[in-house]
Each structure stands twice: as structure tokens, then as C-alpha cells.
Design a protein around this motif. Structure first.
Motif, mmCIF file in Angstrom:
data_model
loop_
_atom_site.group_PDB
_atom_site.id
_atom_site.type_symbol
_atom_site.label_atom_id
_atom_site.label_comp_id
_atom_site.label_asym_id
_atom_site.label_seq_id
_atom_site.Cartn_x
_atom_site.Cartn_y
_atom_site.Cartn_z
ATOM 1 N N LEU A 1 36.743 -21.953 -14.826
ATOM 2 C CA LEU A 1 37.031 -20.612 -15.296
ATOM 3 C C LEU A 1 36.336 -19.552 -14.455
ATOM 4 O O LEU A 1 36.903 -18.500 -14.173
ATOM 5 C CB LEU A 1 36.635 -20.471 -16.770
ATOM 6 C CG LEU A 1 37.522 -21.271 -17.724
ATOM 7 C CD1 LEU A 1 37.085 -21.063 -19.158
ATOM 8 C CD2 LEU A 1 38.980 -20.858 -17.565
ATOM 9 N N VAL A 2 35.085 -19.829 -14.050
ATOM 10 C CA VAL A 2 34.394 -18.807 -13.266
ATOM 11 C C VAL A 2 34.931 -18.751 -11.844
ATOM 12 O O VAL A 2 34.924 -17.706 -11.206
ATOM 13 C CB VAL A 2 32.874 -19.074 -13.262
ATOM 14 C CG1 VAL A 2 32.149 -17.990 -12.513
ATOM 15 C CG2 VAL A 2 32.356 -19.132 -14.676
ATOM 16 N N ALA A 3 35.449 -19.880 -11.351
ATOM 17 C CA ALA A 3 35.963 -19.884 -9.983
ATOM 18 C C ALA A 3 37.137 -18.941 -9.816
ATOM 19 O O ALA A 3 37.371 -18.413 -8.730
ATOM 20 C CB ALA A 3 36.378 -21.298 -9.590
ATOM 21 N N ILE A 4 37.884 -18.726 -10.915
ATOM 22 C CA ILE A 4 39.059 -17.863 -10.816
ATOM 23 C C ILE A 4 38.655 -16.459 -10.391
ATOM 24 O O ILE A 4 39.392 -15.756 -9.709
ATOM 25 C CB ILE A 4 39.805 -17.817 -12.166
ATOM 26 C CG1 ILE A 4 40.318 -19.206 -12.514
ATOM 27 C CG2 ILE A 4 40.947 -16.842 -12.126
ATOM 28 C CD1 ILE A 4 40.996 -19.271 -13.844
ATOM 29 N N SER B 1 42.630 -25.290 -12.128
ATOM 30 C CA SER B 1 42.040 -25.156 -10.804
ATOM 31 C C SER B 1 43.109 -24.939 -9.746
ATOM 32 O O SER B 1 42.849 -24.291 -8.731
ATOM 33 C CB SER B 1 41.202 -26.395 -10.466
ATOM 34 O OG SER B 1 42.032 -27.504 -10.243
ATOM 35 N N LEU B 2 44.319 -25.461 -10.002
ATOM 36 C CA LEU B 2 45.383 -25.253 -9.015
ATOM 37 C C LEU B 2 45.612 -23.778 -8.770
ATOM 38 O O LEU B 2 45.899 -23.368 -7.647
ATOM 39 C CB LEU B 2 46.683 -25.914 -9.498
ATOM 40 C CG LEU B 2 47.871 -25.810 -8.542
ATOM 41 C CD1 LEU B 2 47.572 -26.526 -7.249
ATOM 42 C CD2 LEU B 2 49.120 -26.391 -9.175
ATOM 43 N N TYR C 1 43.084 -22.367 -6.223
ATOM 44 C CA TYR C 1 43.323 -22.936 -4.900
ATOM 45 C C TYR C 1 44.577 -22.332 -4.282
ATOM 46 O O TYR C 1 44.640 -22.073 -3.072
ATOM 47 C CB TYR C 1 43.467 -24.459 -4.968
ATOM 48 C CG TYR C 1 42.226 -25.172 -5.415
ATOM 49 C CD1 TYR C 1 42.285 -26.176 -6.376
ATOM 50 C CD2 TYR C 1 40.989 -24.855 -4.892
ATOM 51 C CE1 TYR C 1 41.147 -26.826 -6.794
ATOM 52 C CE2 TYR C 1 39.845 -25.500 -5.316
ATOM 53 C CZ TYR C 1 39.933 -26.490 -6.262
ATOM 54 O OH TYR C 1 38.809 -27.126 -6.678
ATOM 55 N N LEU C 2 45.585 -22.085 -5.113
ATOM 56 C CA LEU C 2 46.794 -21.457 -4.580
ATOM 57 C C LEU C 2 46.517 -20.050 -4.074
ATOM 58 O O LEU C 2 47.172 -19.586 -3.136
ATOM 59 C CB LEU C 2 47.892 -21.417 -5.645
ATOM 60 C CG LEU C 2 48.637 -22.724 -5.869
ATOM 61 C CD1 LEU C 2 49.661 -22.554 -6.975
ATOM 62 C CD2 LEU C 2 49.330 -23.168 -4.599
ATOM 63 N N LEU C 3 45.531 -19.359 -4.668
ATOM 64 C CA LEU C 3 45.196 -18.033 -4.162
ATOM 65 C C LEU C 3 44.760 -18.098 -2.706
ATOM 66 O O LEU C 3 45.120 -17.250 -1.897
ATOM 67 C CB LEU C 3 44.067 -17.410 -5.000
ATOM 68 C CG LEU C 3 44.422 -16.986 -6.418
ATOM 69 C CD1 LEU C 3 43.193 -16.405 -7.090
ATOM 70 C CD2 LEU C 3 45.543 -15.974 -6.411
ATOM 71 N N VAL C 4 43.974 -19.117 -2.385
ATOM 72 C CA VAL C 4 43.520 -19.260 -1.003
ATOM 73 C C VAL C 4 44.693 -19.617 -0.092
ATOM 74 O O VAL C 4 44.853 -19.083 1.006
ATOM 75 C CB VAL C 4 42.418 -20.331 -0.897
ATOM 76 C CG1 VAL C 4 41.938 -20.464 0.525
ATOM 77 C CG2 VAL C 4 41.255 -19.976 -1.800
#
Lengths: 603, 498
Positions: free
Chosen positions: A289-292, A426-427, A430-433
Motif C-alpha cells: 500500500l505504501v509503495a503505491i 503490486s501490479l 509496477y505498471l506505473l514504472v
């Protein structure tokens, strides 16, 4: 565990001794070689590490104690080889970065190797104090490595935070070990196992000891709530060191935890299933959640590695008294850690390639257009990120699937459901990158690597816009702008340096570019001609000669980033590992079968 | 027999599945400055799959219903994952559909000149995944292939797409992967509950009698919804119109033509066959969902101004018929649903190929702006009109046969549903005919006098698809025989109406 010092079989620890020798070779070469040749140390380290891998592989099948404190069996050899391969990978991807951005490159390799020695000993340790010393060897190497960029403020802050929190958690670990010794009477893991099996009801001091040890080891594997150091330390450290911490240090922590739990605590494991399950849920969820929210790529990868530790904790929660299921869970964890090593090194390797090319940038938004200029590195990053998300064809899917199968058989379908939901969440980030790298082509993004281009950008900006407006008409032009994903100005600015490149410098492969601008006008003209069919002035073109690509936008060419040879080699190795485990894991699983048998066998 | 050319032991199914994959790898190694080599590699690998799928169609013996062309490979023996491949009367039309759509799609995509290498590589990997889902009999392999079919969509839409592509790509990917969460749970739940040390679907089906009823009743909606998200089942369909509109031409063709059928196929193969008790319990609810999709989709399509949105919502509506057909649990309904999957796949691929050809020239898709295109683009209008007539179920085209069977199945079980679906057909006719009249006939709009008719590659693709629609519409018995023969065991298991 008494042993006779004159009867020690040193052949068991040959790989460890080789690694020790390699450290001194690396430090010695640092003293001798002039600065321009220090990359040789890196290559020598790689060669030495390959030799050590061979020596370790040669000891496969042995199950012996060394001096009562180390246990050489398939389990420790598996982790030994994993750490050595990870070290090879890290040295390969560091070489260019270290020589560009860090002082004293020679000592860097020595510290990486000494940390690796600590990890190897952690995997082999069969006695708690030896494990502690090995862990400290790893930790001290890491403390220095994290603050290696001496003049960088963030690196210093990261180092300070790491050493303070690390020292604190080591103290907790030591206190826990001493309480354990007090209740059990020995720090030797098989003795702990025997004593624990005889406990009717757990003495309170024992529970406190376990809590303290969990805190100490939880710091190393960055489990929630012992994870607070991770984002700041990962962000501040030099990127190869971040890769080192996230991959090897975490795997070493888990190797030790597994040895401790299975070798020492297996009889009482059932009582802690819910506790570890809860720990797993917290770790996965918080990490994801924080990674978003993250804008810095290193911080995002830090939080993602926190959540990856959560998936392995699901495996720990699946260790039950049913030995078959517990072995399957252990294999799942080891498989996941191995896949994680390759995956994360691929991602970090690509990030290092980006930093080398862009002068040290690390924000996600800086990566726009990376796929156009360094397609191989972008592919490695994408492969790493999709593998972390657990997508098939990549290692992450198979390893997570295996782990979750074991967890389901242990009766933890609820935990698996939460884990799968987390994988899906999490996908998203990662898709943002992936979006930044592949989809966005921001205006002027070549500015990072342009010295000659900058002055020519503004002058040519006007003409492509005029060409587009004239050729397609304003409304259709606006529709096309919106539909092809960028404002007309953005496309113009992106076209401009490419257009002027062909006029100016001698970069290769841009015959497209002037053709692009001309093509807009020409092909539109020819499209007009074909549509009119019976137009008397122009003969109509026979259908097999028509240019069917006339209506579509043409590809622009961009100057490619140069990626160092060692980095390319590293990326190839990691991608090969990711795809191999992802498509044909059967051989690896067979190896793990032997390793898990060794772990569960009584010594 | 066509199968005698290569022999009965030739691995047809793995060749069909791996040929696009091999093509993708070859394309990755082709230099960027040779786009025509890339285009021909893509065309050739699609041709191999198409030809072999035609052989499959010709060689399948419907009188000997059951899985044929079997192969078996050990993959992860420790988890019991021995990948069995095999096709039956339901999979063979799907494989043929995929072969046709990828062949025509790759031909139509020849005009892509911005990064064709990545485009064709991603497209071929996607198709390899789709073939994998249809031919495999192992649940793990099916899920593996399913995710491979979903993941390239993000890049394909986000890079080469049009209207609101970033939003549509993320929404589509996240919704489809979220749907697959349910499939994970069903997969692992079946693995443990059956006690079978394997993921083989036939094994699960055989052991399903031992599964407690409560387990089936809990797992069935998860499986049906998990696959139903991909099938565009209401209320999980919202990714579909946005995705259709934003995607580039061939991706829309694959997406609406094949990908949505993957979901329906999963519903039939996994949810119905392995969890029949759950199916009996939940079928009425999904029948309602399907009917709402059919009616709501038709009305939504009527309100759209963008050509691709019309086709997108019409896909939701037609997939609603498929869900209705499956949920009636009747032989006619299920067979009609499978035939509708095939027919709609061809028809929607044709629609998108045509829309792509006009969008690339005119850079707009607004229906009201076009007018009188029939004069300058006769072939285009002809094909589009035929596609429209197929969509509204005109007799003589395959849509009619499929929808007739579905409605008969609905009338056998729930007559009200049948009435509503027939009413939806009337609404479909309204919007299709109005669209065709307004955009293509009538006084010509001089703004579009510069447009050229279909390019040769688009023309070839459209002709192939139209001929398929008409042939299956006039002579559907090869299809209906094999479909009904393979649907019968499923219906018997579920205890439905024969």
C-alpha cells in the motif's frame, strides 16, 4: 558438541576460506593498482567468486558438522551458491556505477566480499553465537557500504540510521539468545530442538527470548513492524548497495531464520502459525500500500522488497508439524528467494543502467522514454517488475505458486487469498514504472545526455508544428494529438532534436528523421491522389505498389544509451535466470528437494 | 483427410500454441530497420497456426466426442503438473476462431510503422497465450496461458492506442488481473480439497462427486466471476468498452473477438464441468446477469456517438447472450452459446478491422460527422453493412443460427429471459441500421471526399472474415454437430435440459 581441534576437517570449509582469501586479494589489488585500472579488481572478484561457486558445488551431498558450530549440508550449500551468484551479479552491475560515482572503488569490492562471507556463514551456522557473529560480519560490511558515498548527504544519513537501528536490533537479538540459553542450557541448535520437544508448557522466559529474537532477525528481513529503516536506507545508499541489501542480505536473514525455526523450534511451530500469519499479512499489505505512493524508484523498490519478504513469511507460517507440508513450504521459500535474487537484481541492474546514463537520477518520472533509448535495459526492468508482481513466464509466478500451494495444503487458504490480492495490488505500481519507460516520451528527455543538442532544440521547434497543422487540418490535427498521446508541442519538441541531429552531428541511424517531416507532407499528398482514383493529372498507383503505411505516424529515432559490458552481461544472466525458473523450474525443484531433506534431517 | 499429410502423431496443438511464440522470439532478434521482415514473420507464424487449426477442424471426429489430438508433457512433476493438451468440440471452433482473428489481425496491422517490432512481438505472445488456454487440459497451464494473454494488453493499448489509452489500459489490466484472483483461489482450493496431487481438469471433473456440496456452492461463483470478468459479464464489464475504444485495431480485434471468449470458455470448462452442483445453485443469478448485459448493452450502444463505443457495447450485449446460453443449463443453450462465441468473434473482428481502416485516415470516429461514405468507399461500406447484418442476426449469417439456438434454450427453461433477449435483438437492429444509414448512406459530406477505400491488406482480411460469416450461416452443421456432441456430457453432468 565437544570437538577435537586437531581433528578438524578443513576441506569442509574450503569455499569459505577461498572467499576469505579473495577479500584480501581484492584489498591488496586496491593498494597496488593505479586508479584507472581498478576495474580489474571487479573482474578478479568475479573470477574468484566463480571458483568459489565451483568449490561449493563440489561439496554437494556432504552432511557434516564443522567444529560443532557450522553445518555443511545441501541446505547451506544451496544458500552458499545463491549468495555467491548474487555477489557475482552485484559486482557485475556495480562496476560502471562505482567507477563513475563512488570514491575508493577497490575497497568497495572487498566490503561486498566480506559481507558475502558473513552471509555464507549465516547459512551454515548451527549454533546461535556463530550465527550472531556471522550476522554482525554482514551487518558491519553493510554499514560501511551504505554510507560509501562519503560526500552525499543522503548516503550519510542512511548509514547513520542503519548503524543505530542495526546496533539496537543486534542488542535485542543477543539478549534473546542469552535468555534462550538460560532456559535451554545450550546455544547449539540440535540441543535447543531436543529441549524444546521436551517442554510441557513454554516457560515465560522462553517466550520472551523468542520475541526478542524475532525482533532482532525481523530487522534483518525487514518484516513489519521492524521495517522502518528500509525505505530511508535503501533510498540513501548507492544503488548497487541497495541491490545488495535487498537481495542478499534479506535472503541471508531468511536462511538463518529457517535454520533456526526448523532446526531449533520445529516441535512448537504450530503454536506460532497464527502469529507468523499475522506478521505476513502486515508485511505484505503495508509494503504494497505504501509503495503505491512513492515517486522515487529506489524507495518504491524498497517497499516492494518489504512486501516480498511478506510472501516468504507466508511460507514460514505454513511450517506445520506435518513434515511433508513443512518440507514443501521450505522448498517454496527457498525457490522464492532464489527467484527473488534474479528478479531484483534484474530490476536494480536496469535502474543502475539508467542512473549511469542519466547522471544519477532516480525519480520514476525521470525514466520517460527509457525504453526507446536502452531497450534491453528497459526489458530487463520490465521482466524484473512483472516477475515481482507474479506474472507467468517470469520466475515470480512459479515461485509464488509453489509457495501458495504449500500454504493451502497447510490449511491457510485465507492467507493465500490475502497474498494473491496483494500481488494484484503490486501490479499497479509496477505498471506505473513500465508506463514511464515504454509509453511516455516526454519533450526534451534527451536533455539528460545532450550537450550538443540543447542549443538546437528551440530553433527547430516551430517548423514541425507548422507541418503537422498544415498537413492534417486543425481539428483533425487536434484529434490526432490527443489520440497519439502527447501534445503537438511535445511531439514537435521530441521531433526537433531528432530533426536537427541529421543536420548537425554525425549520429548514426537517423535517416528516418528528416524523412519523417517530409513524409508527413508527401504521404498525405499521395493519399489524396489515390483517393481520387480517376484524377486526370496523376496516374493511379497499382494496388501492389501502394504504401499501406501512409496514414500512420512514423517511428522516430533516438540516440541510444551506451551500457557497460559488465552490466549487460549481468542483465543477460539475470533475465536468463528469471525466464528459466519461470518456464522450467523442475530441475531447480529437484535440487531443493535434497536441500529441504537435509534441513529436516536430524544432525 | 488433411490430418494424413502430417500424420496423426504430429503435435498439432503444441505447434499451434508455440508458433506465435517462436515468431515473437524471432521478431525480437530482427533488427529494427527491417519492418517488412517483421511483418512477414508475424504473418507466417499466424498462417501456420491458422492452417493447423483448419486441419484440426477437418480432422476432428465429432462422432467420437471427447478430447482428441492429445499430447502430454511433464512440467512440474512434484506439483503433479503434467500438462495434457487436447481439444473437443467446444475448443476446436475456438482454436479456429483464434487462428482466423490473429491471421487477419496481423495482416491488418501491417500499416503500424511506429515500433512495429515491439507491437508484433507483444501481439504474438498474447495469441500464444490465447491458444494455450483453449488447448490445455491442466488448470495450472490454463491459468498460466490466461495471464500471458492478459499482460501484453497493457503495453499494446498504452503505447499504440487512441482515446484515453492510459486510463483504459490500466483499468483493463487491473480488472482482469483482479478477476484472476478468484481463479487462483479456485485452483488452489480444488488442488487441496480433491486431494488429487494434480491440476488436471479431467481428474478434477472425475473427482467432483467427492467434493462436498458446500465447497462447490462457494467455489462456483468465484470461478464463474473470475472467468466472467474476462467474458465481459455484467456487472464486471466496465473495462470492456473503454478497452475496445482505446486499443489499436488488431488488439481490439483480438480483445473482443477472442479474449472475451476465453472468459466464457473458462466458465464452461471449469465452472460448469468441475463444479456442477454449484452451477445448479447459482445458474439463475448468472442468467439474470446475462440478460441484463444483453438488454443494457444494446440500449447503451444505441446512445453512443463514437463508432468504436457502439461496437464495444454491442460486444457486451452479444456476450450477454453467451452468458444467457450457458446459464440456461440446456443443451441448445450451451451449444448456441459456443456457436455465438465463434460467430460474434468473427463479426466483431470484422467490425474493428473496418473501423480501424477509416479511423487511421479520418482520425475521428464520430458517427454524426460521417455521411455518404458509400460513394467514395464502396468496399468499406459493403463490408460494414454485412457485418452489421450479421450482428443483428440476419438469417444466412452465423449470428442467426447461434442466437436462435440460445433463444430456444432460454424458452425451454426460462421463457421470460427468452422474451427479453429477443427484444434486445430488436434494439440491436435499431442501432445498427441507424448507424449504417447515418454514417454511410445519404448525402455525401465533402469533407471526406479525400478518403481512400480499403487498402489491399485490409481488403483481404475483411473478405476472409465475411466469407466465414456467410459460410457458417448457411452451412453450420459441421460446427453445431461437434459442439453439441461435446456439450452433451457437460449438460448431463449438470443435470440440465437436453
Amino acid at each position: 558438541m565437544a570437538f577435537d581441534i586437531s581433528q578438524l576437517d578443513y576441506s569442509l570449509i574450503v569455499p569459505d576460506l577461498m572467499l576469505l582469501g579473495l577479500i584480501f586479494v581484492a584489498l591488496g589489488l586496491d593498494l597496488i593498482l593505479p586508479h584507472s585500472q581498478k576495474k580489474l579488481i571487479g573482474w578478479v572478484s568475479v573470477a574468484g567468486l566463480i571458483g568459489t561457486v565451483a568449490a561449493a558445488a563440489a561439496s554437494w551431498g556432504v552432511r557434516e558438522n564443522f567444529a560443532g558450530v557450522l553445518r555443511i549440508d545441501e541446505y547451506s550449500v544451496f544458500f552458499k551458491i545463491t549468495f555467491l551468484l548474487a555477489a557475482i551479479g552485484i559486482v557485475l552491475i556495480s562496476m560502471d556505477y562505482v567507477h563513475r560515482f563512488l570514491p575508493n572503488p577497490g575497497e568497495y569490492y572487498g566490503l561486498i566480499l566480506s559481507g558475502t562471507l558473513g552471509m555464507v556463514l549465516m547459512a551454515e551456522a548451527n549454533e546461535l553465537l556463530t550465527a550472531y557473529i556471522a550476522l554482525e560480519l554482514l551487518s558491519f560490511s553493510s554499514y560501511v557500504l551504505v554510507s560509501y558515498a562519503k560526500t552525499n548527504l543522503k548516503s550519510n544519513e542512511a548509514g547513520l540510521k542503519y548503524i543505530i537501528l542495526g546496533g539496537f536490533s543486534s542488542a535485542l537479538l543477543l539478549y534473546g539468545i542469552s535468555l534462550l540459553y538460560g532456559t535451554v542450557g545450550s546455544t547449539y541448535l540440535p540441543d535447543v530442538n531436543t529441549a524444546v520437544a521436551r517442554f510441557g508448557e513454554l516457560p515465560p522466559a522462553f517466550s520472551i527470548a523468542l520475541a526478542l529474537i524475532t525482533a532482532g532477525l525481523g530487522f534483518k528481513i525487514a518484516a513489519v513492524p521492524f521495517h522502518m529503516w528500509t525505505p530511508d536506507v535503501y533510498e540513501g545508499a548507492p544503488t548497487p548497495v541497495t541491490a545488495y541489501l535487498s537481495v542478499s542480505s534479506k535472503a541471508a536473514g531468511f536462511a538463518l531464520v529457517l535454520r533456526f525455526l526448523v532446526g531449533g523450534l520445529l516441535p512448537i511451530q504450530d503454536q506460532y502459525q497464527t502469529f507468523f500469519g499475522l506478521l505476513a499479512v502486515l508485511t505484505m499489505t503495508l509494503g504494497n500500500l505504501v509503495a503505491i505512493q512513492q515517486r522515487n524508484l529506489k524507495r518504491l523498490l524498497a517497499y516492494s522488497s518489504i512486501s516480498q519478504a511478506g510472501y516468504v513469511l507466508v511460507g514460514i507460517a505454513s511450517l506445520t508439524s506435518n513434515q511433508e507440508i513443512a518440507e514443501m513450504a521450505t522448498r517454496g521459500m527457498m525457490l522464492h528467494l532464489l527467484g527473488y535474487v534474479f528478479t531484483n537484481l534484474a530490476s536494480f541492474g536496469a535502474l543502475i543502467a539508467f542512473q549511469n546514463a542519466s547522471g544519477g537520477r532516480e525519480l520514476i518520472t525521470d525514466m520517460g522514454g527509457f525504453a526507446r533509448r536502452a531497450p534491453f535495459a528497459a526489458l530487463a526492468m520490465m521482466a524484473g517488475l512483472f516477475s515481482l508482481a507474479g506474472m507467468p513466464l517470469f520466475a515470480g509466478f512459479v515461485t509464488k505458486f509453489y509457495l501458495f500451494s504449500a500454504a493451502t495444503r497447510a490449511g491457510l487458504l485465507w492467507l493465500v487469498a490475502i497474498a494473491v490480492i496483494n500481488s494484484t495490488i503490486s501490479l499497479y505500481y509496477y505498471l506505473l514504472v513500465v508506463y514511464e519507460m515504454y509509453v511516455r516520451t516526454p519533450p526534451g528527455f534527451e536533455a539528460a545526455d545532450t550537450r550538443a543538442h540543447a542549443r538546437t532544440m528551440t530553433t527547430a521547434a516551430a517548423s514541425p508544428v507548422a507541418v503537422m497543422e498544415g498537413a492534417y487540418g486543425t481539428t483533425a490535427g487536434t484529434v490526432m494529438e490527443a489520440s497519439y498521446g502527447g501534445s503537438a508541442a511535445a511531439m514537435a519538441l521530441a521531433l526537433a532534436p531528432a530533426a536537427t541531429l541529421s543536420a548537425g552531428n554525425g549520429h548514426a541511424g537517423n535517416g528516418h528523421t528528416t524523412g519523417h517531416n517530409a513524409a508527413h507532407v508527401d504521404t498525405h499528398g499521395s493519399a489524396h491522389g489515390d483517393g481520387h482514383g480517376g484524377d486526370p493529372e496523376r496516374p493511379s498507383i497499382p494496388w501492389w505498389k501502394r504504401d499501406i503505411t501512409a496514414d500512420m505516424p512514423k517511428e522516430q529515432s533516438f540516440p541510444p544509451h551506451r551500457i557497460d559490458r559488465s552490466l549487460t552481461l549481468g542483465l543477460i544472466l539475470f533475465m536468463a535466470g528469471v525466464f528459466f525458473i519461470g518456464t522450467y523450474p523442475a530441475p531447480v525443484i529437484d535440487i531443493l528437494q535434497a536441500a529441504s531433506d537435509a534441513l529436516f534431517a536430524r544432525s | 483427410m488433411l490430418t494424413d499429410i502430417l500424420g496423426p502423431s504430429f503435435p498439432y496443438l503444441s505447434t499451434i500454441t508455440l508458433s506465435p511464440f517462436v515468431g515473437a522470439i524471432l521478431i525480437m532478434f530482427t533488427p529494427r530497420r527491417s519492418p517488412w521482415v517483421i511483418r512477414w514473420i508475424a504473418a507466417l507464424s499466424s498462417t501456420v497456426s491458422l492452417l493447423l487449426s483448419v486441419v484440426l477442424m477437418a480432422g476432428y471426429d465429432w462422432q467420437r466426442a471427447g478430447f482428441q489430438f492429445r499430447e502430454r508433457y511433464a512440467w512440474i512433476p512434484e506439483l503433479g503438473i503434467n500438462v495434457g493438451l487436447g481439444v473437443d468440440g467446444i475448443s476446436v471452433p475456438m482454436v479456429l476462431l483464434t487462428g482466423l482473428v490473429i491471421f487477419t489481425g496481423s495482416i491488418v496491422s501491417w500499416k503500424i510503422s511506429d515500433r512495429p517490432k515491439e507491437y508484433f512481438a507483444l501481439l504474438l505472445v498474447l495469441v500464444a497465450g490465447v491458444f494455450g488456454v483453449f488447448v490445455t487440459l491442466d488448470l495450472f497451464a490454463m491459468f498460466f496461458a490466461y495471464e500471458i494473454a492478459v499482460l501484453p494488453m497493457y503495453l499494446l493499448i498504452a503505447i499504440w492506442g487512441s482515446t484515453r489509452k492510459d486510463y483504459a489500459a490500466m483499468k483493463l489490466t487491473m480488472m482482469l488481473v483482479a478477476g484472476s484472483i478468484f481463479i487462483w483461489i479456485v485452483m488452489l482450493g480444488l488442488y487441496v480439497q480433491t486431494g488429487a496431487r494434480t491440476f488436471d481438469i479431467e481428474e478434477f471433473a472425475r473427482l467432483q462427486a467427492d467434493l462436498p456440496a458446500m465447497f462447490q456452492i462457494i467455489m462456483f461463483p468465484m470461478a464463474f466471476i473470475g472467468f466472467g470478468v474476462l467474458a465481459g459479464m455484467w456487472p464486471f464489464h466496465t473495462w470492456s468498452p473503454d478497452g475496445h475504444v482505446a486499443a489499436p485495431t488488431a488488439v481490439s480485434m483480438l480483445h473482443a473477438g477472442v479474449l472475451m471468449k476465453l472468459g466464457a470458455y473458462g466458465c464452461i470448462r471449469i465452472a460448469l464441468w468441475v463444479l456442477p452442483v454449484g452451477a445448479q445453485f447459482w445458474a439463475p443469478m448468472f442468467l439474470v446477469f446475462g440478460t441484463i448485459a444483453a438488454v443494457y448493452g444494446a440500449f447503451s450502444a444505441m446512445a453512443q456517438r463514437d463508432l468504436k463505443f457502439v461496437i464495444g457495447y454491442s460486444s457486451v450485449s452479444h456476450m450477454g447472450y453467451v452468458i444467457v446460453g450457458i446459464s440456461t443449463l440446456s443443451l441448445l443453450g450451451l451449444s448456441g452459446a459456443v456457436l455465438q462465441m465463434f460467430s460474434h468473434g468473427i463479426m466483431t473482428a470484422l467490425f474493428f478491422a473496418l473501423v480501424g481502416s477509416i479511423y487511421d485516415q479520418a482520425h475521428t470516429r464520430e458517427i454524426g460527422i460521417f455521411g455518404g461514405l458509400a460513394r467514395t468507399m464502396p468496399w468499406f461500406v459493403g463490408f460494414f453493412s454485412l457485418a452489421g447484418l450479421a450482428s443483428l442476426g440476419l438469417p444466412g449469417m452465423s449470428g442467426f443460427v447461434a442466437e436462435l439456438m440460445i433463444f430456444l434454450g432460454a424458452f425451454q427453461t426460462y421463457p421470460v429471459v427468452g422474451v427479453l433477449c429477443v427484444a434486445a435483438v430488436a434494439v440491436t437492429a435499431t442501432y445498427i441500421l441507424r448507424l449504417v444509414a447515418r454514417a454511410f448512406f445519404g448525402p455525401p459530406n465533402t469533407r471526406w471526399s479525400g478518403l481512400h477505400d480499403m487498402l489491399p491488406n485490409e481488403w483481404v482480411a475483411s473478405v476472409m472474415l465475411v466469407i466465414t460469416l456467410i459460410v457458417v450461416g448457411i452451412y453450420p452443421s459441421p460446427f453445431t454437430n461437434m459442439i453439441q456432441a461435446s456439450a452433451l456430457p457437460i449438460i448431463e453432468k449438470v443435470g440440465g435440459v437436453r
